[in-house]
Design a protein around this motif. Structure first.
Motif, PDB file in Angstrom:
ATOM      1  N   LEU A 198       0.825  -1.206   0.000  1.00 52.26           N
ATOM      2  CA  LEU A 198       0.000   0.000   0.000  1.00 52.26           C
ATOM      3  C   LEU A 198       0.865   1.265   0.000  1.00 52.26           C
ATOM      4  N   PHE A 199       1.935   1.251   0.799  1.00 53.93           N
ATOM      5  CA  PHE A 199       2.842   2.397   0.815  1.00 53.93           C
ATOM      6  C   PHE A 199       3.525   2.570  -0.538  1.00 53.93           C
ATOM      7  N   THR A 200       3.904   1.450  -1.175  1.00 53.77           N
ATOM      8  CA  THR A 200       4.556   1.526  -2.480  1.00 53.77           C
ATOM      9  C   THR A 200       3.626   2.123  -3.526  1.00 53.77           C
ATOM     10  N   LEU A 201       2.389   1.668  -3.555  1.00 56.92           N
ATOM     11  CA  LEU A 201       1.431   2.204  -4.512  1.00 56.92           C
ATOM     12  C   LEU A 201       1.155   3.684  -4.251  1.00 56.92           C
ATOM     13  N   THR A 202       1.018   4.048  -2.980  1.00 53.03           N
ATOM     14  CA  THR A 202       0.802   5.459  -2.634  1.00 53.03           C
ATOM     15  C   THR A 202       1.980   6.328  -3.064  1.00 53.03           C
ATOM     16  N   LEU A 203       3.189   5.806  -2.885  1.00 52.04           N
ATOM     17  CA  LEU A 203       4.389   6.556  -3.258  1.00 52.04           C
ATOM     18  C   LEU A 203       4.472   6.760  -4.764  1.00 52.04           C
ATOM     19  N   TYR A 204       4.137   5.724  -5.526  1.00 50.28           N
ATOM     20  CA  TYR A 204       4.123   5.863  -6.989  1.00 50.28           C
ATOM     21  C   TYR A 204       3.133   6.945  -7.429  1.00 50.28           C
ATOM     22  N   ILE A 205       1.928   6.897  -6.868  1.00 53.57           N
ATOM     23  CA  ILE A 205       0.905   7.882  -7.245  1.00 53.57           C
ATOM     24  C   ILE A 205       1.344   9.293  -6.857  1.00 53.57           C
ATOM     25  N   LEU A 206       1.970   9.420  -5.682  1.00 52.86           N
ATOM     26  CA  LEU A 206       2.394  10.739  -5.213  1.00 52.86           C
ATOM     27  C   LEU A 206       3.489  11.323  -6.104  1.00 52.86           C
ATOM     28  N   VAL A 207       4.489  10.505  -6.447  1.00 55.14           N
ATOM     29  CA  VAL A 207       5.638  11.009  -7.208  1.00 55.14           C
ATOM     30  C   VAL A 207       5.285  11.167  -8.685  1.00 55.14           C
ATOM     31  N   ILE A 208       4.678  10.133  -9.272  1.00 52.14           N
ATOM     32  CA  ILE A 208       4.393  10.168 -10.712  1.00 52.14           C
ATOM     33  C   ILE A 208       3.190  11.053 -11.023  1.00 52.14           C
ATOM     34  N   GLY A 209       2.152  10.944 -10.185  1.00 51.44           N
ATOM     35  CA  GLY A 209       0.930  11.680 -10.479  1.00 51.44           C
ATOM     36  C   GLY A 209       0.975  13.151 -10.117  1.00 51.44           C
ATOM     37  N   CYS A 246      -0.481   0.212 -11.169  1.00 52.86           N
ATOM     38  CA  CYS A 246      -1.593  -0.376 -10.416  1.00 52.86           C
ATOM     39  C   CYS A 246      -1.838  -1.831 -10.834  1.00 52.86           C
ATOM     40  N   LEU A 247      -1.753  -2.100 -12.129  1.00 49.36           N
ATOM     41  CA  LEU A 247      -1.940  -3.483 -12.596  1.00 49.36           C
ATOM     42  C   LEU A 247      -0.840  -4.393 -12.076  1.00 49.36           C
ATOM     43  N   PHE A 248       0.395  -3.894 -12.064  1.00 48.07           N
ATOM     44  CA  PHE A 248       1.503  -4.696 -11.550  1.00 48.07           C
ATOM     45  C   PHE A 248       1.318  -4.989 -10.067  1.00 48.07           C
ATOM     46  N   GLN A 249       0.974  -3.970  -9.292  1.00 49.19           N
ATOM     47  CA  GLN A 249       0.754  -4.174  -7.860  1.00 49.19           C
ATOM     48  C   GLN A 249      -0.442  -5.096  -7.608  1.00 49.19           C
ATOM     49  N   ALA A 250      -1.470  -4.996  -8.466  1.00 47.38           N
ATOM     50  CA  ALA A 250      -2.625  -5.886  -8.324  1.00 47.38           C
ATOM     51  C   ALA A 250      -2.236  -7.337  -8.599  1.00 47.38           C
ATOM     52  N   SER A 251      -1.370  -7.559  -9.587  1.00 42.28           N
ATOM     53  CA  SER A 251      -0.923  -8.932  -9.872  1.00 42.28           C
ATOM     54  C   SER A 251      -0.096  -9.487  -8.723  1.00 42.28           C
ATOM     55  N   VAL A 252       0.738  -8.620  -8.110  1.00 39.44           N
ATOM     56  CA  VAL A 252       1.526  -9.063  -6.954  1.00 39.44           C
ATOM     57  C   VAL A 252       0.602  -9.428  -5.791  1.00 39.44           C
ATOM     58  N   MET A 253      -0.405  -8.602  -5.545  1.00 39.60           N
ATOM     59  CA  MET A 253      -1.346  -8.890  -4.470  1.00 39.60           C
ATOM     60  C   MET A 253      -2.172 -10.143  -4.765  1.00 39.60           C
TER      61      MET A 253
END
Length: 318
Positions: A198-209, A246-253
């Motif tokens: 969750l922290f990784t996904l949040t960090l991606y959205i914060l930096v990239i978005g 998001c798709l990559f993180q969803a596949s990992v989850m």
């Protein structure tokens, strides 16, 4: 320096020589951990050949992840990347690096490159080689990509989160190999894994978005190390990258959830089989007790518990 100037570093071809030197250092440290720690524990545990290989793998990675975790945490705290999240994208590109950041990246690259010849030295089974090669390749691509594309600050935080989850996983495997009934640490790893994702996904959205599209220099300038900001200024490209993340993180989850469901299913099947075995043993024991209480038959004659006939014997007159 003595006059207070801040000395910073850039990457170049001389880094290859430094990485080669630390590859030999990593091989020596790998051998020391194997000889003086893991081999001694293996002699006491008497593990099978498959478990022996997995135990060595997890033991080496626990030592590496713990060291890297402490080192990475020290770097991000002293450089202020955690206390000031804006520093992850401010003044991009981050071409010039502090000494400890550059040294950390070079040592990380050296370790994962040393893992390639270790597959031969450790005589890893052929079935395990593709999985380990895939893991080594992914680490090398991510670390080298963050280093060469000037995303070192973001890469440090992502490595910190990744190594935290990996440390608990391999530590749980070591505990499981010593005591197969102890799986509590796997539950701790499951919680840590979900939180870090969750922290990784949040960090991606914060930096990239939100972060990279706001940098001042939005023009492609490879000489200055600016590779991405002009791309992330395009909302279509930015949303496409976020969708892929998001798709990559969803596949990992999904793989994680599938693994947990399979583990819980095996656990409950094992528990139910133990209960059935205990119930069958209890029924059998109760049947034996009932037979002993009511007597049993032997050669057509009813005998009591001590083997004598339940009928009273007639006393002969002298």
């Amino acid at each position: 320096s003595a006059d207070g100037e801040l000395v910073q570093y850039h990457y170049g071809l001389k880094d290859l020589v430094t990485i080669l030197f630390y590859i030999f250092i990593a091989i020596i440290l790998h051998a020391v951990v194997q000889e003086y720690a893991l081999d001694k524990i293996n002699r006491r545990l008497h593990l099978s050949k498959v478990k022996h290989s997995k135990f060595n793998e997890s033991g080496q990675l626990v030592a590496f992840h713990l060291t890297s975790l402490i080192w990475c945490l020290y770097v991000v705290v002293t450089e202020g990347y955690i206390s000031n999240p804006r520093s992850l994208w401010e003044n991009y590109p981050h071409v010039y690096l502090p000494y400890q950041v550059k040294f950390f990246y070079l040592c990380q690259l050296a370790y994962w490159l040393h893992a390639l010849p270790e597959l031969y030295f450790q005589k890893v089974r052929k079935e395990e080689i593709p999985r380990q090669l895939r893991c080594i390749t992914l680490y090398l691509l991510h670390i080298a990509g963050a280093y060469l594309l000037n995303l070192t600050r973001l890469g440090l935080i992502l490595l910190l989160l990744q190594y935290l989850a990996e440390f608990f996983f391999h530590m749980a495997r070591l505990v499981y190999f010593t005591d197969e009934n102890n799986e509590k640490l796997f539950n701790v790893w499951a919680v840590v894994f979900v939180v870090t994702r969750l922290f990784t996904l949040t960090l991606y959205i914060l930096v990239i978005g939100f972060g990279l599209p706001r940098v001042e220099s939005q023009a492609l300038d490879p000489e200055r190390g600016n590779f991405f900001s002009f791309l992330f200024n395009n909302i279509l490209f930015r949303m496409s990258v976020l969708l892929l993340v998001c798709l990559f993180q969803a596949s990992v989850m999904w793989r994680f959830i599938h693994f947990q469901l399979r583990r819980w299913r095996e656990y409950w099947n094992e528990q139910s089989s133990r209960k059935r075995a205990a119930a069958a043993a209890g029924t059998k024991q109760q049947t034996k007790l009932l037979k002993r209480d009511s007597g049993y038959h032997e050669n057509g004659v009813v005998k009591a518990e001590n083997g004598t006939s339940p009928r009273t014997k007639k006393l002969k007159s002298p």
